[in-house]
Motif scaffolding. Sequence first.
Motif, PDB file in Angstrom:
ATOM      1  N   ARG A 476       0.843  -1.182   0.000  1.00 26.30           N
ATOM      2  CA  ARG A 476       0.000   0.000   0.000  1.00 26.30           C
ATOM      3  C   ARG A 476       0.885   1.242   0.000  1.00 26.30           C
ATOM      4  O   ARG A 476       2.036   1.237   0.473  1.00 26.30           O
ATOM      5  CB  ARG A 476      -0.916   0.031   1.227  1.00 26.30           C
ATOM      6  CG  ARG A 476      -1.878  -1.135   1.317  1.00 26.30           C
ATOM      7  CD  ARG A 476      -2.948  -0.847   2.330  1.00 26.30           C
ATOM      8  NE  ARG A 476      -3.801   0.248   1.902  1.00 26.30           N
ATOM      9  CZ  ARG A 476      -4.879   0.110   1.126  1.00 26.30           C
ATOM     10  NH1 ARG A 476      -5.223  -1.094   0.695  1.00 26.30           N
ATOM     11  NH2 ARG A 476      -5.590   1.151   0.791  1.00 26.30           N
ATOM     12  N   HIS A 477       0.342   2.360  -0.523  1.00 25.83           N
ATOM     13  CA  HIS A 477       1.019   3.660  -0.529  1.00 25.83           C
ATOM     14  C   HIS A 477       0.597   4.397   0.730  1.00 25.83           C
ATOM     15  O   HIS A 477      -0.558   4.815   0.857  1.00 25.83           O
ATOM     16  CB  HIS A 477       0.637   4.453  -1.781  1.00 25.83           C
ATOM     17  CG  HIS A 477       1.483   5.672  -1.993  1.00 25.83           C
ATOM     18  ND1 HIS A 477       2.772   5.622  -2.490  1.00 25.83           N
ATOM     19  CD2 HIS A 477       1.220   7.000  -1.782  1.00 25.83           C
ATOM     20  CE1 HIS A 477       3.259   6.839  -2.579  1.00 25.83           C
ATOM     21  NE2 HIS A 477       2.325   7.700  -2.150  1.00 25.83           N
ATOM     22  N   VAL A 478       1.526   4.572   1.666  1.00 29.25           N
ATOM     23  CA  VAL A 478       1.186   5.039   2.999  1.00 29.25           C
ATOM     24  C   VAL A 478       2.116   6.192   3.379  1.00 29.25           C
ATOM     25  O   VAL A 478       3.293   6.228   2.999  1.00 29.25           O
ATOM     26  CB  VAL A 478       1.309   3.893   4.021  1.00 29.25           C
ATOM     27  CG1 VAL A 478       0.941   4.373   5.420  1.00 29.25           C
ATOM     28  CG2 VAL A 478       0.433   2.712   3.620  1.00 29.25           C
ATOM     29  N   THR A 479       1.562   7.132   4.179  1.00 26.94           N
ATOM     30  CA  THR A 479       2.375   8.173   4.826  1.00 26.94           C
ATOM     31  C   THR A 479       2.487   7.806   6.290  1.00 26.94           C
ATOM     32  O   THR A 479       1.453   7.634   6.970  1.00 26.94           O
ATOM     33  CB  THR A 479       1.738   9.547   4.658  1.00 26.94           C
ATOM     34  OG1 THR A 479       1.662   9.870   3.270  1.00 26.94           O
ATOM     35  CG2 THR A 479       2.554  10.606   5.381  1.00 26.94           C
ATOM     36  N   MET A 480       3.734   7.671   6.796  1.00 28.39           N
ATOM     37  CA  MET A 480       3.992   7.316   8.188  1.00 28.39           C
ATOM     38  C   MET A 480       4.357   8.568   8.977  1.00 28.39           C
ATOM     39  O   MET A 480       5.104   9.415   8.501  1.00 28.39           O
ATOM     40  CB  MET A 480       5.133   6.305   8.298  1.00 28.39           C
ATOM     41  CG  MET A 480       4.740   4.869   7.985  1.00 28.39           C
ATOM     42  SD  MET A 480       4.374   4.577   6.221  1.00 28.39           S
ATOM     43  CE  MET A 480       5.931   4.950   5.457  1.00 28.39           C
ATOM     44  N   LEU A 481       3.844   8.647  10.190  1.00 29.54           N
ATOM     45  CA  LEU A 481       4.133   9.769  11.097  1.00 29.54           C
ATOM     46  C   LEU A 481       4.740   9.194  12.370  1.00 29.54           C
ATOM     47  O   LEU A 481       4.119   8.311  13.010  1.00 29.54           O
ATOM     48  CB  LEU A 481       2.854  10.543  11.398  1.00 29.54           C
ATOM     49  CG  LEU A 481       2.952  11.781  12.299  1.00 29.54           C
ATOM     50  CD1 LEU A 481       1.825  12.750  11.970  1.00 29.54           C
ATOM     51  CD2 LEU A 481       2.896  11.446  13.785  1.00 29.54           C
ATOM     52  N   PHE A 482       5.943   9.659  12.726  1.00 37.27           N
ATOM     53  CA  PHE A 482       6.600   9.295  13.990  1.00 37.27           C
ATOM     54  C   PHE A 482       6.712  10.564  14.830  1.00 37.27           C
ATOM     55  O   PHE A 482       7.223  11.584  14.352  1.00 37.27           O
ATOM     56  CB  PHE A 482       7.993   8.710  13.747  1.00 37.27           C
ATOM     57  CG  PHE A 482       7.976   7.276  13.269  1.00 37.27           C
ATOM     58  CD1 PHE A 482       8.288   6.254  14.156  1.00 37.27           C
ATOM     59  CD2 PHE A 482       7.672   6.960  11.957  1.00 37.27           C
ATOM     60  CE1 PHE A 482       8.277   4.934  13.723  1.00 37.27           C
ATOM     61  CE2 PHE A 482       7.660   5.652  11.532  1.00 37.27           C
ATOM     62  CZ  PHE A 482       7.955   4.623  12.402  1.00 37.27           C
ATOM     63  N   CYS A 483       6.241  10.482  16.077  1.00 38.67           N
ATOM     64  CA  CYS A 483       6.293  11.628  16.993  1.00 38.67           C
ATOM     65  C   CYS A 483       6.972  11.175  18.287  1.00 38.67           C
ATOM     66  O   CYS A 483       6.472  10.255  18.957  1.00 38.67           O
ATOM     67  CB  CYS A 483       4.890  12.160  17.253  1.00 38.67           C
ATOM     68  SG  CYS A 483       4.848  13.560  18.384  1.00 38.67           S
ATOM     69  N   ASP A 484       8.103  11.849  18.652  1.00 36.58           N
ATOM     70  CA  ASP A 484       8.897  11.423  19.796  1.00 36.58           C
ATOM     71  C   ASP A 484       9.076  12.607  20.743  1.00 36.58           C
ATOM     72  O   ASP A 484       9.175  13.762  20.321  1.00 36.58           O
ATOM     73  CB  ASP A 484      10.258  10.917  19.305  1.00 36.58           C
ATOM     74  CG  ASP A 484      11.035  10.201  20.395  1.00 36.58           C
ATOM     75  OD1 ASP A 484      10.410   9.860  21.428  1.00 36.58           O
ATOM     76  OD2 ASP A 484      12.235   9.986  20.205  1.00 36.58           O
ATOM     77  N   ILE A 485       9.119  12.307  22.050  1.00 35.21           N
ATOM     78  CA  ILE A 485       9.335  13.355  23.068  1.00 35.21           C
ATOM     79  C   ILE A 485      10.832  13.624  23.169  1.00 35.21           C
ATOM     80  O   ILE A 485      11.643  12.694  23.285  1.00 35.21           O
ATOM     81  CB  ILE A 485       8.782  12.904  24.427  1.00 35.21           C
ATOM     82  CG1 ILE A 485       7.266  12.635  24.350  1.00 35.21           C
ATOM     83  CG2 ILE A 485       9.055  13.959  25.502  1.00 35.21           C
ATOM     84  CD1 ILE A 485       6.672  12.078  25.607  1.00 35.21           C
ATOM     85  N   ARG A 486      11.205  14.914  23.179  1.00 31.12           N
ATOM     86  CA  ARG A 486      12.596  15.309  23.293  1.00 31.12           C
ATOM     87  C   ARG A 486      12.971  15.444  24.773  1.00 31.12           C
ATOM     88  O   ARG A 486      12.248  16.054  25.559  1.00 31.12           O
ATOM     89  CB  ARG A 486      12.850  16.640  22.575  1.00 31.12           C
ATOM     90  CG  ARG A 486      12.631  16.561  21.074  1.00 31.12           C
ATOM     91  CD  ARG A 486      13.701  15.639  20.453  1.00 31.12           C
ATOM     92  NE  ARG A 486      13.440  15.390  19.033  1.00 31.12           N
ATOM     93  CZ  ARG A 486      12.983  14.254  18.563  1.00 31.12           C
ATOM     94  NH1 ARG A 486      12.677  13.256  19.395  1.00 31.12           N
ATOM     95  NH2 ARG A 486      12.837  14.091  17.263  1.00 31.12           N
TER      96      ARG A 486
END
Length: 655
Positions: A476-486
């Motif tokens: 599948r054609h997907v957009t991945m989002l990664f969100c990390d705490i600094r």
Amino acid sequence: MKWFHSFRAKLILTVFPVVAGITIATLVLAEWKFMESYRKLFEEQFDSQIGNYSSAKKKRSEALSKVLDKIAKQPELLTAIGKKDFGETGRMLRSQLETLTNDRILSDLPGALRPAVGMPPHQLQVPAGRMNGGDKEKSKDKDRDGEKDSQGARLPLSQMPYIALIDPEGNFLVSPKKNVSGGRDLLPPQRAKESATSAEFRRKSGKMQWLGGRKLEDILKEQEVGYLRVEYGDDSRNEQVREVFITPLREPQSGQFLGAILFGLPLQVLAEKVLYEQTKHSDLGEIMSGVWVEEGLVSTTIPKEEREIVAAHIADSIRHTHKTQRGMAVLIHGVRHQIYYRVLNPGSPFPLAAQVNLYPLEAMDHELAELRRDVGVLGVVSLLIALVAVLYISRGLSGPISEIVSGTHQIEHGNFDVRVPVRGDNELGKLAASFNEMAAGLALQEKYRSVLNAVADRSVAEQLITQSGTLGGELRHVTMLFCDIRGFTALTENMPPADVIDLLNEHMTALTDVAYEHGGIVDKFVGDLIMVLFGAPQSTGEDAVRAVQCSLSMLRVRRELNEVTRHSLEVGIGLATGSVVAGCMGSDQRLSYTVLGHRVNLASRLCGIAQAGEIIMDDETYADAKSFIHAEPMPPMQLKGISEAVHPWRVVSGG
């Protein structure tokens, strides 16, 4: 209107028509049986009367027919008629026919003869005259005997014979009515002891009106029995029906038709009077009788004002139905009456006559009204009893059903803990038990669903449920989002574990809500990192744009949360778009929906280089979303695990 759709209403609307139908059917059947009993009773009376009349008529015919034939063939009589010597003809006929009348009246009605004035009743003698013809001497002896007879005993006026001579044209040679032209006085002058009207009989006309254009000779081929209406005495109300024997007269040698002898005896009315007296005081009402002849009704029991109405109904019935026997109900002066009639001489060339019985239906109608009232009251009572029974039964039926319906509404609104009471071991009890089992099963399934939603994304859980727990791998054609705490490690190394979990739960809950608002799928939580997918397991066609908008919203929400929470956090976000493998991966006991591929690693690396408050994306994500954002390119860089140089973009602001 809602009540009409309830179970109780339907039960009532089902039972009531049945009870009403049974009541109406009972009433109709009872009325029919009642009326049939009445009809049968009166028909039996009528048939008995007709039977008696037929038997008497047969006796009269056997006794009179041959005698009258012999009289009609007597040479002396035919000679006198040929010479138009009606005085001699009258003496001959009167002598023989009055004696014959005495015999028949006494035979049919003993006691009808009355003694002459001054004669004791025990000396009453009736001669046995024989009408065999003979010589003149015998005829004279008979005349003398007749005179003696008349002096010894004579009939009352109502029982005296009606004697007439009819010429070939149908004219009465005896004048049946005074002052009628064409008639002659056939009978000799009355004796001094007789009144002037003792033998006077009159008819409405001196001619047989019903002949029309027909000739009497063509009709009267042999002796016929007919019926005529006559009046007697001075009072025109004295009216009788006479059964007349019409015997043809023919010249012996030539066979020439000379006319006919008309000999009439009264139809005895004693039977109808007796029947009337017997029934006058009965509960059923009096039975009245009469004879319909020549379009009129003669009766001693039917009131005069009713005779014309009854006669008109009978004439109309015979004229239109051609039935010789019939019963019919008619309205006379506002009261229903039943008429029975039977034609006495069907097929006769002479006027039809009919025996008539009339009885009022007032008593029967009154009893029918009482029957309808009683059955109506019984029907109302039955309906009330049925209503009470229906309410009692429906309460036992609709109560449990209403509880089950209420329970289904509770389940419909998400209350799977609802239970209904089980009353008894009948069908409704089994239904209630089955409902409780179903509710328990649904509650357990809902728990499974809640757990599944908690450990997997809601959309993924729905897909797993609808596809029987399997989501196969697919590209599948997907957009991945990664969100990390600094700076998360430094912030939490001295915090109690419970506080760390509370901090993460607060942070992840806020970001999860943002992800769902933009159509994202939460893939997993890894420590302080959240991974969100756009385009798997289903694509919206704007996956990259939604991912960028979600990233901007996450930064905003985090800033707002920092203003109210005890611990201030900063995050960095990385975005990457491309083809990946999506599906459920793991073991038979534990599966997890996720994506695998080069672009997944790229999104993770971009998140790693993003500073606090930054959103870093790859060039493919920028290409898909550049019309909705403002971004600036970053210098090409080599990232760990990525063989080729990457040209990242930093999001400045949304479009």
